[in-house]
Design an enzyme around this catalytic site. Structure first.
Site, PDB file in Angstrom:
ATOM      1  N   ASN A 170       0.906  -1.125  -0.006  1.00 57.36           N
ATOM      2  CA  ASN A 170       0.055  -0.031   0.240  1.00 57.36           C
ATOM      3  C   ASN A 170       0.862   1.246   0.029  1.00 57.36           C
ATOM      4  O   ASN A 170       1.464   1.574   1.066  1.00 57.36           O
ATOM      5  CB  ASN A 170      -0.825  -0.016   1.441  1.00 57.36           C
ATOM      6  CG  ASN A 170      -1.659   1.168   1.375  1.00 57.36           C
ATOM      7  OD1 ASN A 170      -1.934   1.907   0.473  1.00 57.36           O
ATOM      8  ND2 ASN A 170      -2.230   1.486   2.634  1.00 57.36           N
ATOM      9  N   LYS A 192       0.094   4.171  -0.139  1.00 53.69           N
ATOM     10  CA  LYS A 192      -0.685   5.441   0.397  1.00 53.69           C
ATOM     11  C   LYS A 192      -0.380   6.737  -0.420  1.00 53.69           C
ATOM     12  O   LYS A 192      -0.350   6.510  -1.717  1.00 53.69           O
ATOM     13  CB  LYS A 192      -0.067   5.774   1.606  1.00 53.69           C
ATOM     14  CG  LYS A 192      -0.245   4.502   2.648  1.00 53.69           C
ATOM     15  CD  LYS A 192       0.029   4.731   3.996  1.00 53.69           C
ATOM     16  CE  LYS A 192       0.221   3.257   4.676  1.00 53.69           C
ATOM     17  NZ  LYS A 192       0.150   3.481   6.301  1.00 53.69           N
ATOM     18  N   HIS A 251      -9.318   0.658   4.968  1.00 51.73           N
ATOM     19  CA  HIS A 251      -7.954   0.993   5.812  1.00 51.73           C
ATOM     20  C   HIS A 251      -8.180   1.965   7.027  1.00 51.73           C
ATOM     21  O   HIS A 251      -9.022   2.861   6.978  1.00 51.73           O
ATOM     22  CB  HIS A 251      -6.899   1.717   4.817  1.00 51.73           C
ATOM     23  CG  HIS A 251      -5.355   1.736   5.352  1.00 51.73           C
ATOM     24  ND1 HIS A 251      -5.355   2.553   6.381  1.00 51.73           N
ATOM     25  CD2 HIS A 251      -4.423   0.919   5.125  1.00 51.73           C
ATOM     26  CE1 HIS A 251      -3.968   2.489   6.619  1.00 51.73           C
ATOM     27  NE2 HIS A 251      -3.561   1.372   6.064  1.00 51.73           N
ATOM     28  N   GLU A 258      -6.675   4.368   7.994  1.00 47.71           N
ATOM     29  CA  GLU A 258      -6.657   5.818   7.771  1.00 47.71           C
ATOM     30  C   GLU A 258      -7.840   6.673   7.178  1.00 47.71           C
ATOM     31  O   GLU A 258      -8.276   7.484   7.326  1.00 47.71           O
ATOM     32  CB  GLU A 258      -5.294   5.932   7.001  1.00 47.71           C
ATOM     33  CG  GLU A 258      -3.796   5.819   7.864  1.00 47.71           C
ATOM     34  CD  GLU A 258      -2.945   5.385   6.754  1.00 47.71           C
ATOM     35  OE1 GLU A 258      -2.928   5.672   5.748  1.00 47.71           O
ATOM     36  OE2 GLU A 258      -1.963   5.022   7.453  1.00 47.71           O
ATOM     37  N   GLU A 275      -4.963  -5.309  10.538  1.00 48.10           N
ATOM     38  CA  GLU A 275      -3.866  -4.284  10.768  1.00 48.10           C
ATOM     39  C   GLU A 275      -4.089  -3.498  12.002  1.00 48.10           C
ATOM     40  O   GLU A 275      -5.098  -2.516  12.243  1.00 48.10           O
ATOM     41  CB  GLU A 275      -3.723  -3.175   9.672  1.00 48.10           C
ATOM     42  CG  GLU A 275      -3.710  -3.690   8.286  1.00 48.10           C
ATOM     43  CD  GLU A 275      -3.083  -2.821   7.239  1.00 48.10           C
ATOM     44  OE1 GLU A 275      -2.186  -3.005   6.688  1.00 48.10           O
ATOM     45  OE2 GLU A 275      -3.805  -1.773   7.110  1.00 48.10           O
ATOM     46  N   GLY A 315       2.719   2.230  10.704  1.00 49.23           N
ATOM     47  CA  GLY A 315       3.642   3.417  10.541  1.00 49.23           C
ATOM     48  C   GLY A 315       4.477   3.697  11.819  1.00 49.23           C
ATOM     49  O   GLY A 315       5.129   4.956  11.871  1.00 49.23           O
ATOM     50  N   SER A 336       3.965  -2.287  10.428  1.00 49.19           N
ATOM     51  CA  SER A 336       5.423  -2.374  10.573  1.00 49.19           C
ATOM     52  C   SER A 336       5.963  -3.574  10.176  1.00 49.19           C
ATOM     53  O   SER A 336       7.007  -3.991  10.773  1.00 49.19           O
ATOM     54  CB  SER A 336       5.989  -1.862  11.863  1.00 49.19           C
ATOM     55  OG  SER A 336       5.350  -0.406  12.291  1.00 49.19           O
TER      56      SER A 336
HETATM   57  C1  PEP Z   1      -0.430   0.135   6.333  1.00 48.98           C
HETATM   58  O1  PEP Z   1      -0.780   1.171   6.208  1.00 48.98           O
HETATM   59  O2  PEP Z   1      -1.191  -0.530   5.637  1.00 48.98           O
HETATM   60  C2  PEP Z   1       0.723  -0.458   6.987  1.00 48.98           C
HETATM   61  C3  PEP Z   1       0.743  -1.766   7.193  1.00 48.98           C
HETATM   62  O3  PEP Z   1       1.667   0.549   7.105  1.00 48.98           O
HETATM   63  P1  PEP Z   1       3.323   0.202   7.525  1.00 48.98           P
HETATM   64  O4  PEP Z   1       3.510  -1.127   7.163  1.00 48.98           O
HETATM   65  O5  PEP Z   1       3.977   1.294   7.203  1.00 48.98           O
HETATM   66  O6  PEP Z   1       3.036   0.122   9.231  1.00 48.98           O
END
Ligand code: PEP
Length: 251
Positions: free
Chosen positions: A9, A11, A96, A98, A168, A174, A214
């Site tokens: 992703n 973003k 997601h 966000e 997630e 992040g 992460s």
């Molecule tokens: C995401 O936003 O889907 C995600 C997993 O981000 P990150 O890997 O940066 O934590």
């Protein structure tokens, strides 16, 4: 058969030239990834088309990061499922955290989006996950169960074949704080039970459930070794081809 998938992703990152370069770098090494492991990239809307062209003839599939909750019409700024399909998308990410947190994405809206996406022939990567307060209050199982049921219990066993779930935990996205393999596994197993309760053992067993938060080359192997973790939805580490492929090579 349950599929293993590593999806990136991107973003709101990369300009069009950067995106093309990244898509080309992923495509160039995709054949190194074991046959049973699917690769998906989700660039921003503006470069779906040009990135998609760089994936032709490779195993890498193209995903959007979101879609509109209406099929067409007077919805300024929105992008429909037919538009995504027409530029070569095979998938869209939906729900997601966000989008839930900053854009008011509700479970009701997500049901509409999933219906539209499946109707257009797109696969769906549906994200679920608890935030830090919910985890600290010990509500993580309930939150994830409720999110999963609220959206997916509106679909049929047949439709579930085109849906992937991404767990997630919001506190791990992040932040550099990965859920431990054991923490992730217990939620993945819970999600699989939620699917089994409605759709039966076969659908639950075939369901691909990704971990996101992460995930990086250094922790992917341990996460992917768990029996209910079928791959990853990758944010930050998907912006470097070597890291993204390093994760996919961790199976
Ligand atoms: C995401 O936003 O889907 C995600 C997993 O981000 P990150 O890997 O940066 O934590």
């Amino acid at each position: 058969m349950r599929k293993k998938i590593v999806a990136g992703n991107w973003k709101m990152n990369t300009t069009r030239p950067d995106g093309i370069e990244l898509a080309e770098a992923v495509a160039a090494r995709a054949a190194e990834v074991p046959e049973g492991v699917g690769l998906i990239i989700a660039p921003p809307f503006t470069h779906l088309c040009c990135c998609g062209k760089r994936l032709k003839g490779t195993k890498v599939e193209l995903s959007a990061q979101n879609c509109a909750d209406h099929a067409k019409g007077a919805y300024t700024g929105e992008v429909s499922v037919d538009m995504l399909k027409a530029v070569g998308c095979q998938w869209t990410i939906l729900g997601h955290s966000e989008r839930r947190q900053y854009y008011g994405e509700t479970d009701e809206k997500l049901v509409e989006k999933v219906k539209l996406a499946l109707g257009a022939g797109l696969g769906v990567i549906l994200c679920v996950g608890e935030n830090l307060d919910e985890r600290e209050a010990g509500k993580h199982f309930d939150v994830v169960k409720a999110q999963t049921e609220a959206v997916l219990y509106n679909f049929s066993a047949e439709e579930m074949k085109h849906i992937v779930i991404a767990y997630e935990p919001v506190w791990a996205i992040g932040t550099g704080k990965t859920a431990t393999a054991a923490q992730a596994e217990e939620i993945h197993a819970c999600i699989r039970n939620v699917i089994e309760a409605k759709f039966g053992a076969k659908v639950a067993d075939d369901m691909t459930i990704l971990y996101g938060g992460s995930c990086k080359p250094s922790n992917a192997k341990e996460l992917f070794a768990e029996k209910d973790i079928d791959g990853g939805l990758i944010g930050g580490a998907a912006l470097k081809a070597d890291d993204f492929l390093g994760i996919a090579l961790s199976f």
